[in-house]
Design an enzyme around this catalytic site. Structure first.
Site, PDB file in Angstrom:
ATOM      1  N   PRO A   2      63.922-137.357 -59.480  1.00 11.15           N
ATOM      2  CA  PRO A   2      62.913-138.351 -59.847  1.00 11.15           C
ATOM      3  C   PRO A   2      62.148-138.819 -58.610  1.00 11.15           C
ATOM      4  CG  PRO A   2      65.139-139.223 -60.165  1.00 11.15           C
ATOM      5  CD  PRO A   2      65.287-137.803 -59.741  1.00 11.15           C
ATOM      6  N   GLU A   3      60.849-138.959 -58.773  1.00 12.09           N
ATOM      7  CA  GLU A   3      60.014-139.460 -57.689  1.00 12.09           C
ATOM      8  C   GLU A   3      59.592-140.894 -58.007  1.00 12.09           C
ATOM      9  OE1 GLU A   3      57.045-136.970 -56.126  1.00 12.09           O
ATOM     10  OE2 GLU A   3      58.166-135.124 -56.404  1.00 12.09           O
ATOM     11  N   HIS A  96      80.349-137.765 -67.130  1.00 10.51           N
ATOM     12  CA  HIS A  96      79.800-138.092 -65.812  1.00 10.51           C
ATOM     13  C   HIS A  96      79.257-139.519 -65.734  1.00 10.51           C
ATOM     14  CE1 HIS A  96      80.193-133.811 -65.253  1.00 10.51           C
ATOM     15  NE2 HIS A  96      79.345-133.583 -66.237  1.00 10.51           N
ATOM     16  N   ARG A 115      75.577-134.504 -61.054  1.00 14.09           N
ATOM     17  CA  ARG A 115      75.713-133.811 -59.770  1.00 14.09           C
ATOM     18  C   ARG A 115      76.154-134.737 -58.646  1.00 14.09           C
ATOM     19  NH1 ARG A 115      71.037-129.640 -58.650  1.00 14.09           N
ATOM     20  NH2 ARG A 115      72.457-129.227 -56.931  1.00 14.09           N
ATOM     21  N   ARG A 151      51.420-137.226 -34.964  1.00 15.74           N
ATOM     22  CA  ARG A 151      52.443-136.433 -35.674  1.00 15.74           C
ATOM     23  C   ARG A 151      52.079-134.961 -35.582  1.00 15.74           C
ATOM     24  NH1 ARG A 151      57.117-138.824 -37.197  1.00 15.74           N
ATOM     25  NH2 ARG A 151      56.591-140.982 -36.821  1.00 15.74           N
TER      26      ARG A 151
END
Ligand SMILES: [Zn+2]
Length: 270
Positions: A2-3, A96, A115, A151
């Protein structure tokens, strides 16, 4: 994974359902990877606390708690497969499941993570979690430009660097670079002020649109109602390798930057 828009969607969904309720009791699986704070500490901080607000900081869901006027925060990081579900107590507990908070309204808040890259923790009273980097939706232009000065990494890698901007992941980095017309391989430190101005606007635009649409469903997350988001229908480049650009019909290219799949249009992005 998920973002930012997915995390915001989940945080908003959970906030709407449970804010103002008190946590009656807490069960934890005690699986060591999941608990960044000791489970006993989490149980102690949560039990009897009132949920004041559920919101997002970077990619972390932050639950503001109050008990005897002492503020505390419960942090949920979803990792790859973590889900935060508001369920009726008689709904079967999914495999889970690592934490169950029984709430005064009769529902349960459950953290499920197959996971186990997700993390649960509590913040000490009187400290506020602010995350590692700047907030992409509210970062001011001058601060944004300053993040990338000198950068030497490709701009795509810099966008994914969570200590610069927190919450931007692979999908929205690719989409924002497309909308800004910038090649993902360009060195961040060599982008012009005009480039970075467009990039900040593009990033805010794609993240805001995704939040409005309920986040992407490309990974196996569902929001608190079990309804997947559908932002992937609007992707311009992400995961569209070989398909025609929606603007100019050039086939979308895929390269790897910093170990991550990167998608762009060689005509629209310079
Ligand atoms: Zn194009």
């Amino acid at each position: 994974m998920p973002e930012l828009p997915e995390v915001e969607t989940i945080a908003n969904g959970v906030q709407a359902r449970i804010h103002g309720q008190t946590i009656r009791s807490v069960w934890t699986s005690n699986k060591p990877q999941t608990f960044k704070s000791p489970p006993d500490e989490i149980i102690e901080a949560l039990t009897g606390s009132r949920i004041e607000r559920v919101h997002r900081v970077g990619k972390t869901i932050v639950v503001d708690l109050s008990r005897r006027k002492k503020p505390a925060q419960f942090l949920v990081h979803l990792g790859m497969t973590g889900r935060l579900l508001v369920s009726a107590p008689d709904t079967p507990v999914p495999p889970h499941t690592h934490a169950i908070l029984a709430l005064s309204g009769g529902q349960e808040l459950r953290f499920v993570d197959a996971r186990r890259f997700g993390r649960l923790s509590v913040v000490a009273p009187d400290t506020r979690y602010e995350g590692p980097g700047a907030e992409p939706l509210t970062v001011a232009l001058e601060e944004f430009i300053g993040l990338f000065r000198n950068r030497k990494t490709p701009i795509k890698a810099a966008l994914l660097n969570q200590s610069l901007l927190h919450g931007v992941g692979n999908i929205y980095a690719d989409e924002a670079l497309f909308h800004a017309g910038i090649r993902p391989s360009r060195h961040a430190g060599r982008l012009t002020r005009a480039d970075l101005t467009r990039l900040r606007e593009a990033l805010i635009k794609v993240l805001t649109e995704a939040i409005q649409l309920g986040g992407s469903s490309v990974s196996d997350y569902v929001d608190a109602d079990g309804v997947a988001g559908f932002f992937q229908l609007h992707h311009h480049v992400y995961s569209r390798t070989g398909q025609p650009c929606r603007v100019c019909a050039t086939p979308i290219k895929r390269i790897v930057i910093g170990g991550r799949s990167t998608h762009y249009c060689s005509t629209c992005q310079k």
